[in-house]
Write an enzyme that holds these catalytic residues in place. Structure first.
Site, mmCIF file in Angstrom:
data_model
loop_
_atom_site.group_PDB
_atom_site.id
_atom_site.type_symbol
_atom_site.label_atom_id
_atom_site.label_comp_id
_atom_site.label_asym_id
_atom_site.label_seq_id
_atom_site.Cartn_x
_atom_site.Cartn_y
_atom_site.Cartn_z
ATOM 1 N N CYS A 51 0.837 -1.199 0.000
ATOM 2 C CA CYS A 51 0.000 0.000 0.000
ATOM 3 C C CYS A 51 0.872 1.250 0.000
ATOM 4 C CB CYS A 51 -0.927 -0.009 1.211
ATOM 5 S SG CYS A 51 -2.027 1.429 1.262
ATOM 6 N N CYS A 55 -0.372 4.961 6.750
ATOM 7 C CA CYS A 55 -1.137 4.856 7.988
ATOM 8 C C CYS A 55 -0.284 4.162 9.060
ATOM 9 C CB CYS A 55 -2.432 4.084 7.754
ATOM 10 S SG CYS A 55 -3.463 4.763 6.418
ATOM 11 N N CYS A 58 -0.950 0.385 10.273
ATOM 12 C CA CYS A 58 -1.287 -0.664 9.312
ATOM 13 C C CYS A 58 -0.079 -1.462 8.837
ATOM 14 C CB CYS A 58 -2.007 -0.045 8.115
ATOM 15 S SG CYS A 58 -2.621 -1.291 6.954
ATOM 16 N N CYS A 95 -17.922 -8.708 3.897
ATOM 17 C CA CYS A 95 -17.168 -7.474 3.696
ATOM 18 C C CYS A 95 -15.846 -7.795 2.990
ATOM 19 C CB CYS A 95 -16.894 -6.800 5.031
ATOM 20 S SG CYS A 95 -18.389 -6.505 6.005
ATOM 21 N N CYS A 127 -20.385 -5.823 1.207
ATOM 22 C CA CYS A 127 -19.804 -4.564 1.676
ATOM 23 C C CYS A 127 -18.377 -4.514 1.160
ATOM 24 C CB CYS A 127 -19.831 -4.505 3.204
ATOM 25 S SG CYS A 127 -18.883 -3.141 3.926
ATOM 26 N N CYS A 187 -20.679 2.750 6.035
ATOM 27 C CA CYS A 187 -20.084 2.136 7.227
ATOM 28 C C CYS A 187 -18.845 2.958 7.553
ATOM 29 C CB CYS A 187 -19.724 0.681 6.933
ATOM 30 S SG CYS A 187 -18.823 -0.153 8.270
ATOM 31 N N ARG A 259 -20.517 -1.966 15.440
ATOM 32 C CA ARG A 259 -19.815 -3.231 15.194
ATOM 33 C C ARG A 259 -18.505 -3.304 15.980
ATOM 34 N NH1 ARG A 259 -19.874 -3.042 9.982
ATOM 35 N NH2 ARG A 259 -21.919 -4.049 10.058
#
Length: 316
Positions: A51, A55, A58, A95, A127, A187, A259
């Site tokens: 990626c 972040c 992560c 998801c 999702c 979401c 959730r």
């Protein structure tokens, strides 16, 4: 447009004596939801690693040195096998997430659209979480049968700017607007344990409450510190602090799903039961959540049976 509660109002809810907070959250939950029912969701990593974003929490960021091995986009057959297994285990929502700033237009995006159609044909709620998307992409996802799009704010604006430098908080908000304008459910939640203060948590909830309309589902993640990331040494979040956030969230968002997501197993069964009492009514189940450990479906079903509860669509 409904006026969002002020940070001061949210702080007053969050800081009230614990018995009062729990009672109020329970009353709100009972008014709008079946308190004995929990939605089971399963999260599938369609693509992992490499990626471009930085972040700090992560494992998938190319900026960090972790043990994660990158994987390309999954084949549709593999995803469908996972979705069928999830459905058999009692999950109603499947998801699917891809690593990266955004999913590239062309074959990659078309491939995911095909997967969404196939999962929808199984009778599950698809999702997806594909990073930053525009209005045209959101409309194509909707047309393919996507029910809901996940795009978290993670924390308050100030915290976000400390943990991510490769994209902005406003870019996240723009994606949420595009998703909502396309008619998809939203979401949108956050992560506890990023080094944020209680005031940061209040402002994070204020940001969510300022969305119009508010999110349909709000995942609450608890940081799982991953070796090789800048946040690998963060201390655990005390469970009662998590419960305060969940209870406050239920009071602020009475009709939204709340959730329990990544890091749920760190709470233990007793704290999870308290979270359910205070309004959490959805969980990610399964042994793995993208790159962090999850909870086995059998263990989750056993916990609910011990509480006299059941997963959505099942009784007893």
């Amino acid at each position: 447009m409904k006026q969002a509660p002020t940070p001061g109002t949210i702080q007053a809810i969050h800081d009230q004596p614990f018995p009062d907070l729990v009672r109020r959250a329970m009353e709100c939950h009972h008014q709008h939801w079946n308190p004995r029912e929990i939605q089971f969701c399963v999260l599938d990593a369609l693509r992992t690693g490499n990626c471009s974003e930085d972040c700090a929490y992560c494992a998938q960021s190319a900026h960090h040195t972790t043990e994660l091995k990158p994987n390309p986009l999954k084949e549709e057959a593999s995803v469908l096998a996972g979705a069928l297994q999830a459905k058999a285990a009692g999950a109603t929502r499947y998801c699917m997430a891809t690593s990266g700033r955004a999913l590239r237009e062309g074959p990659d995006f078309e491939h995911v659209l095909g997967i969404v159609r196939a999962v929808s044909d199984l009778g599950m709620e698809p999702c997806v979480s594909l990073g930053l998307i525009n209005s045209a992409q959101a409309r194509r996802l909707k047309a393919a049968g996507c029910a809901i799009y996940n795009h978290n704010l993670d924390s308050s604006r100030l915290v976000y700017e400390r943990i991510v430098s490769t994209h902005t908080f406003d870019e996240r908000l723009a994606t949420i607007r595009a998703v909502r304008d396309a008619g998809l459910q939203v979401c949108c939640g956050g992560i506890l344990g990023l080094g944020e203060s209680v005031n940061d948590r209040i402002h994070f909830l204020h940001e969510l409450a300022s969305l119009d309309p508010v999110p349909d589902a709000i995942p609450i993640n608890i940081l799982v510190p991953i070796p090789g990331t800048p946040l690998e040494g963060m201390p655990p979040v005390p469970p009662l602090e998590v419960i305060r956030v969940i209870a406050t969230t239920r009071i602020l968002f009475p009709t939204s799903r709340i959730r329990l997501a990544a890091g749920r197993s760190s709470l233990g069964p007793e704290a999870q039961a308290l979270a359910f009492l205070c309004g959490a009514n959805s969980i990610f189940t399964g042994e793995k959540l993208l790159t962090t450990p999850g909870s086995e479906v059998d263990s989750d079903q056993a916990l609910l049976r011990n509480l006299g509860m059941h997963s959505e669509g099942r009784v007893g």
